[in-house]
Scaffold this active site. Structure first.
Site, short mmCIF file in Angstrom:
data_model
loop_
_atom_site.label_atom_id
_atom_site.label_comp_id
_atom_site.label_asym_id
_atom_site.label_seq_id
_atom_site.Cartn_x
_atom_site.Cartn_y
_atom_site.Cartn_z
N GLU A 122 3.18 4.64 28.21
CA GLU A 122 3.92 4.43 26.97
C GLU A 122 3.05 3.69 25.97
O GLU A 122 1.94 3.26 26.27
CB GLU A 122 5.22 3.66 27.26
CG GLU A 122 6.15 4.39 28.21
CD GLU A 122 7.43 3.62 28.53
OE1 GLU A 122 7.60 2.51 28.00
OE2 GLU A 122 8.25 4.14 29.30
N HIS A 250 12.94 0.48 17.95
CA HIS A 250 12.36 1.61 18.68
C HIS A 250 12.07 2.72 17.68
O HIS A 250 12.94 3.10 16.90
CB HIS A 250 13.31 2.11 19.77
CG HIS A 250 12.61 2.92 20.80
ND1 HIS A 250 12.12 4.19 20.54
CD2 HIS A 250 12.29 2.64 22.10
CE1 HIS A 250 11.54 4.65 21.64
NE2 HIS A 250 11.63 3.74 22.59
N ARG A 297 4.96 -0.39 19.49
CA ARG A 297 6.19 0.02 18.80
C ARG A 297 6.29 -0.49 17.37
O ARG A 297 6.80 0.20 16.49
CB ARG A 297 7.40 -0.46 19.60
CG ARG A 297 7.61 0.30 20.88
CD ARG A 297 8.73 -0.28 21.71
NE ARG A 297 8.97 0.54 22.89
CZ ARG A 297 9.83 0.23 23.84
NH1 ARG A 297 10.53 -0.89 23.76
NH2 ARG A 297 10.00 1.03 24.88
N HIS A 358 16.35 -2.18 18.66
CA HIS A 358 16.23 -1.93 20.09
C HIS A 358 16.17 -3.19 20.94
O HIS A 358 16.77 -3.25 22.01
CB HIS A 358 14.98 -1.08 20.34
CG HIS A 358 14.82 -0.61 21.74
ND1 HIS A 358 15.75 0.18 22.37
CD2 HIS A 358 13.82 -0.81 22.65
CE1 HIS A 358 15.34 0.46 23.60
NE2 HIS A 358 14.17 -0.15 23.80
N ARG A 393 7.27 -6.78 22.01
CA ARG A 393 7.31 -6.47 23.45
C ARG A 393 6.53 -5.21 23.77
O ARG A 393 6.71 -4.17 23.14
CB ARG A 393 8.76 -6.30 23.90
CG ARG A 393 8.90 -5.88 25.37
CD ARG A 393 10.35 -5.88 25.80
NE ARG A 393 11.12 -4.84 25.16
CZ ARG A 393 11.26 -3.60 25.62
NH1 ARG A 393 10.62 -3.23 26.73
NH2 ARG A 393 12.01 -2.72 25.00
#
Length: 527
Positions: A122, A250, A297, A358, A393
């Site tokens: 990811e 997100h 992100r 998110h 994060r």
């Protein structure tokens, strides 16, 4: 609301039924078989952010291609200089142990044809290290933990029990407590929603694992229960709070107007090779970051936000047409099914996506043992600020954080359990003088207004003027809600509104104080 109050004593009071709360409850109940553990959740047992987590758990399992050092480095880069490196190393190094526990409890992670774990990748990760259960990893973990918890005879699991406020000296001694002073938690006042009774739960130790606050924004991937309750309770109890200005959006929630919460198109889809395209069908991530779709992100979300502002459109697209569609369907069966249900043929069509609220990277400050600044109050999971995430994060580090910190809290309370006495002389809830005919439309209106304020003024990109406007409007909402709360019969809707306003206020105030852009925080008036 019934006037009948109930006082219940317990050794451990756990608030929240996600990965953190369930893991902590399971561990203390297993070690201390004579102890009473009460676990409460505001909705049905499995309704938590954990249950909706698609991605997986980031853990180093293949030393031939990966290392703890690389995972640490990726986390630090994503956190944009604000991570606590000692915390990052602790979490990353402990990850394999916590993973093994999950497997022993019955969690099934996907494997490839060779029998090895099928590791995904990811955004922000330099290697394939994400363990997953198709695209419903959170639901699989929730299933296993619920099964384990429900098998423990000394755990009382209460659904539809809503924590209103923590009990401290403020209630017991009727004195005003000050932040950063010596404060002790004695339990919590809890609304039994089925019986309309406020119960007084007195506890030796309280674990706050109540999840996030995505409902403060109009578009979110979070379930309806994510209303910032833990953050609101802790703030009122004068716990230390930090870094709540860092909201992670997100980048790729499915754009489907009217659907709420937003359906998440997992970051693992981009890790699988999907490409982002703008309204003209052009790729654009190469203009923003050398890692393109696999940037962290915050970078991808701001890139999409910028493309939307340039075009005036409401969404961009994910292009999966060049991928092996059969393998895609195997890896992401729920995403594939969702697209098909909306008439999107991923072999031929783009998937419309847009950023959505998110995850909150800050929260209640805790140390490595999950201890808050309030004695006998522990906190774990998204409600906390551990130092792991910093300003942003790293994908799939959140479930891992919950597991590691629940274990750390368990180890810490294990040293203290036999030496801790039950609190005495705790006052019951007082609801004298309230009115019974509150107009629910007032709550609905104010809740929608909070969402509008935060989306328009405290979103992906902020400015000094936007923050000032948010502050002014939230102040009016706070005063209106306080008047309503002080004189109305208690209800879940009313309490949730109070916590949403509190959370919105905190995000706005911390945003005003932040003087440098980093991670998930971006103010266009700052350099």
């Amino acid at each position: 609301m019934s006037n009948k109050n109930t006082t219940i004593e317990t050794d451990f009071l756990v608030i929240g039924s996600g990965v953190s709360g369930l893991t902590f409850a399971l561990k203390v109940a297993t070690k201390f078989k004579e102890a009473k553990v009460i676990l409460i959740t505001k909705d049905k047992k499995n309704e938590s952010n954990t249950n909706y987590a698609q991605g997986g758990i980031a853990t180093v399992t293949n030393s031939n291609i990966d290392s703890f050092e690389q995972h640490v480095k990726d986390t630090l880069i994503a956190g944009d200089g604000l991570c606590d490196e000692k915390v990052v190393k602790m979490v990353v190094n402990d990850a394999p142990n916590r993973l093994q526990e999950l497997i022993e409890w019955g969690t099934k992670f996907d494997k490839n044809e060779n029998g090895d774990y099928d590791l995904g990748r990811e955004g922000g990760h330099s290697q394939n290290r994400i363990l997953h259960h198709t695209d419903i990893t959170g639901a699989e973990i929730e299933r296993v933990l619920l099964k384990q918890v429900e098998a423990k005879p000394n755990i009382e699991f209460l659904e539809y029990h809503y924590a209103i406020d923590l009990i401290t000296e403020h209630q017991t001694k009727k004195k005003k407590t000050k932040r950063n002073s010596k404060i002790t938690c004695f339990g919590a006042y809890v609304l039994d929603q089925k019986k309309s009774v406020v119960k007084t739960y007195i506890s030796k130790f309280t674990m706050l694992a109540s999840g996030g606050n995505g409902q403060v924004y109009e578009t979110t991937t979070n379930p309806k229960v994510a209303t910032g309750d833990g953050l609101g309770m802790a703030y009122r109890a004068k716990a230390e709070i930090a870094d709540v200005e860092f909201i992670q959006f997100h980048p790729t929630a499915l754009y489907n107007p009217g659907e709420y919460p937003a359906f998440l198109i997992s970051e693992a889809v981009r890790g699988f090779g999907a490409k982002l395209r703008n309204s003209n069908g052009q790729k654009f991530m190469h203009n923003y970051d050398a890692r393109e779709e696999l940037a962290s992100r915050d970078i991808v979300a701001r890139a999409i936000d910028n493309e939307l502002k340039k075009s005036g459109n409401s969404h961009v697209y994910l292009d999966c047409r060049h991928l092996n569609i059969e393998k895609f369907k195997t890896h992401f069966p729920n995403i594939s099914e969702k697209c098909t249900s909306l008439g999107i043929d991923i072999k031929k069509d783009f998937i419309p996506v847009a950023p959505a609220s998110h995850y909150i990277c800050g929260g209640i400050v805790v140390n490595k043992n999950s201890k808050t600044s309030i004695k006998k109050l522990y906190a774990c999971g998204e409600v906390t600020r551990t130092g792991l995430h910093g300003g942003n994060r790293l994908a799939s580090n959140s479930l891992l954080e919950g597991l590691v910190y629940a274990h750390s809290a368990f180890l810490n309370v294990s040293k203290k359990f036999t030496k801790t006495n039950m609190p005495k002389d705790i006052p019951e809830w007082n609801d004298n003088g309230v009115i019974k005919n509150m107009e629910k439309v007032l709550i609905t209106h104010d809740r929608n207004e909070v969402k509008t304020i935060m989306t328009n003024y405290v979103g992906i990109v902020r400015s000094n003027e936007r923050l000032l406007r948010a502050e002014k409007r939230l102040k009016v909402l706070y005063e209106d809600n306080k008047r309503l709360y002080d004189h109305s019969e208690i209800s879940t809707d009313l309490c949730e509104l109070r916590n949403l306003i509190t959370t919105a206020y905190l995000i706005t105030q911390f945003s005003k104080k932040r003087k440098k852009n980093c991670g998930g925080f971006f103010n266009m008036d700052l350099n």
